[in-house]
Design an enzyme around this catalytic site. Structure first.
Site, PDB file in Angstrom:
ATOM      1  CG  HIS A   1      36.609  38.926  24.922  1.00  9.15           C
ATOM      2  ND1 HIS A   1      37.708  38.136  25.152  1.00  9.15           N
ATOM      3  CD2 HIS A   1      35.835  38.818  26.034  1.00  9.15           C
ATOM      4  CE1 HIS A   1      37.601  37.563  26.341  1.00  9.15           C
ATOM      5  NE2 HIS A   1      36.475  37.962  26.903  1.00  9.15           N
TER       6      HIS A   1
ATOM      7  CG  HIS B   1      35.081  41.541  30.655  1.00  6.45           C
ATOM      8  ND1 HIS B   1      35.213  41.764  29.301  1.00  6.45           N
ATOM      9  CD2 HIS B   1      35.456  40.254  30.840  1.00  6.45           C
ATOM     10  CE1 HIS B   1      35.627  40.674  28.698  1.00  6.45           C
ATOM     11  NE2 HIS B   1      35.806  39.738  29.620  1.00  6.45           N
TER      12      HIS B   1
ATOM     13  CD  GLU C   1      33.327  36.978  28.016  1.00  7.50           C
ATOM     14  OE1 GLU C   1      33.993  36.195  27.324  1.00  7.50           O
ATOM     15  OE2 GLU C   1      33.809  37.604  28.975  1.00  7.50           O
TER      16      GLU C   1
ATOM     17  NE  ARG D   1      45.668  36.527  30.146  1.00  8.81           N
ATOM     18  CZ  ARG D   1      46.478  35.685  29.502  1.00  8.81           C
ATOM     19  NH1 ARG D   1      47.683  36.065  29.128  1.00  8.81           N
ATOM     20  NH2 ARG D   1      46.084  34.468  29.260  1.00  8.81           N
TER      21      ARG D   1
HETATM   22  O1  LIG Z   1      43.127  35.544  30.437  1.00  8.10           O
HETATM   23  P1  LIG Z   1      42.411  35.018  31.639  1.00  8.10           P
HETATM   24  O2  LIG Z   1      42.514  35.926  32.822  1.00  8.10           O
HETATM   25  O3  LIG Z   1      42.800  33.609  31.956  1.00  8.10           O
HETATM   26  O4  LIG Z   1      40.881  35.006  31.254  1.00  8.10           O
HETATM   27  C1  LIG Z   1      40.394  34.340  30.103  1.00  8.10           C
HETATM   28  C2  LIG Z   1      38.989  33.939  30.339  1.00  8.10           C
HETATM   29  O5  LIG Z   1      38.175  35.085  30.579  1.00  8.10           O
HETATM   30  C3  LIG Z   1      36.912  34.927  29.940  1.00  8.10           C
HETATM   31  O6  LIG Z   1      36.922  35.708  28.765  1.00  8.10           O
HETATM   32  C4  LIG Z   1      35.782  35.368  30.843  1.00  8.10           C
HETATM   33  O7  LIG Z   1      35.836  36.763  31.020  1.00  8.10           O
HETATM   34  C5  LIG Z   1      36.880  33.446  29.563  1.00  8.10           C
HETATM   35  O8  LIG Z   1      36.034  33.139  28.493  1.00  8.10           O
HETATM   36  C6  LIG Z   1      38.329  33.226  29.203  1.00  8.10           C
HETATM   37  O9  LIG Z   1      38.683  31.888  29.087  1.00  8.10           O
END
Ligand SMILES: O=P(O)(O)OC[C@H]1O[C@](O)(CO)[C@@H](O)[C@@H]1O
Length: 273
Positions: A61, A137, A79, A157
């Site tokens: 993030h 992470h 977070e 991602r």
């Molecule tokens: O893109 P993904 O794998 O669904 O993950 C998103 C989620 O991961 C987090 O950032 C936790 O790491 C949540 O706050 C968020 O909603």
């Protein structure tokens, strides 16, 4: 007005069909997150429960400074996670085992080897981790946790285990720290019943309290705050808020802390314009 925050169930490919009590997933829906809609009075914070049957994406993030520089406003996302339940062998990946260059990170995200390059930590109930912006992470499978985060939905991602969701390699690599995560600085063990400061700014405060907060904790919670009961019902201005919910209190003195309760308190910190 009710103190209870409205909830939102979020379906995720890595979520669960059967949720632990007091939650329940509607028939045929795989719920990964329960969000508590941020109230106007504490609009900077989003509280979620997260339930995993598979690993989340390897992700990162941005910080407030980075989203502001991009003209997106204050959309940074730091977070923190408090583990409620973890199956044997459940892990969190945080930071890299060794320093990696942006080029190596990008190539590893593309071929999936980034998963092995992360430092994975076994976790158990009571483990708490603070995740600063720019930390690569991933939350592993078999975990239930409470997340308190800045109210932003920007996740870049880097790798998604081949799931057909969008990746954000350019944005993600640009803000990722290719370095180990200083776990000794950001990890704590939180007893199920006990009082402890979990996050002390600069973006938000988070405390666990068992029974009434100490004078020191109380002095740090001036103004509106969120109350997340863990054990026992907490009353806010006379309204009972049970575990599995999140309540908004206009002020700490509106919260009735019975001796047998344990809950989390959270509030945003003032940030310079
Ligand atoms: O893109 P993904 O794998 O669904 O993950 C998103 C989620 O991961 C987090 O950032 C936790 O790491 C949540 O706050 C968020 O909603």
């Amino acid at each position: 007005m009710s103190a209870l925050l409205p909830t939102r169930e979020v379906e995720k490919p890595w979520g669960k069909d059967v949720l632990p009590a007091p939650f329940s997933a509607p028939e045929g829906r795989r719920i990964g997150e329960i969000w508590f809609e941020p109230p106007e009075q504490v609009s900077e914070l989003l509280v979620k429960y997260i339930f995993t049957s598979e690993a989340l994406s390897v992700q990162v993030h941005p910080s407030d400074a980075q989203t502001m520089a991009k003209g997106l406003g204050r959309q940074g996302k730091e977070e923190c996670w408090l583990i409620l339940d973890a199956q044997p062998g459940a892990k969190l990946g945080m930071g890299f085992r060794e320093h990696v260059s942006p080029e190596t990170m990008r190539a590893a995200a593309l071929d999936g080897s980034i998963e092995q390059m992360l430092h994975w930590h076994d976790v158990a109930p009571g483990d708490f981790f603070y995740i600063p912006a720019n930390t690569v992470h991933a939350i592993g499978a078999g975990i239930s946790l409470i997340e308190v985060q800045q109210n932003s939905d920007i996740t870049y991602r880097l790798y998604d285990y081949g799931r057909p969701r969008e990746l954000h390699l350019d944005e993600g690599v640009a803000v990722s720290k290719g370095e180990p995560y200083p776990v000794e600085r950001y990890h704590a063990h939180v007893p199920a019943r006990g009082s402890m400061t979990l996050a002390d700014g600069p973006l938000f405060l988070l405390d666990q309290v068992a029974g009434a907060p100490s004078g020191d904790v109380a002095s740090r919670y001036a103004g509106p705050l969120l109350v997340i009961p863990r054990e026992g019902e907490v009353r806010i201005a006379g309204e009972a808020i049970a575990p599995g919910n999140c309540g908004l209190a206009a002020r700490l003195s509106d919260v009735d802390f019975a001796d047998n309760i344990a809950c989390l308190l959270a509030r945003a910190c003032a940030v310079p314009e």
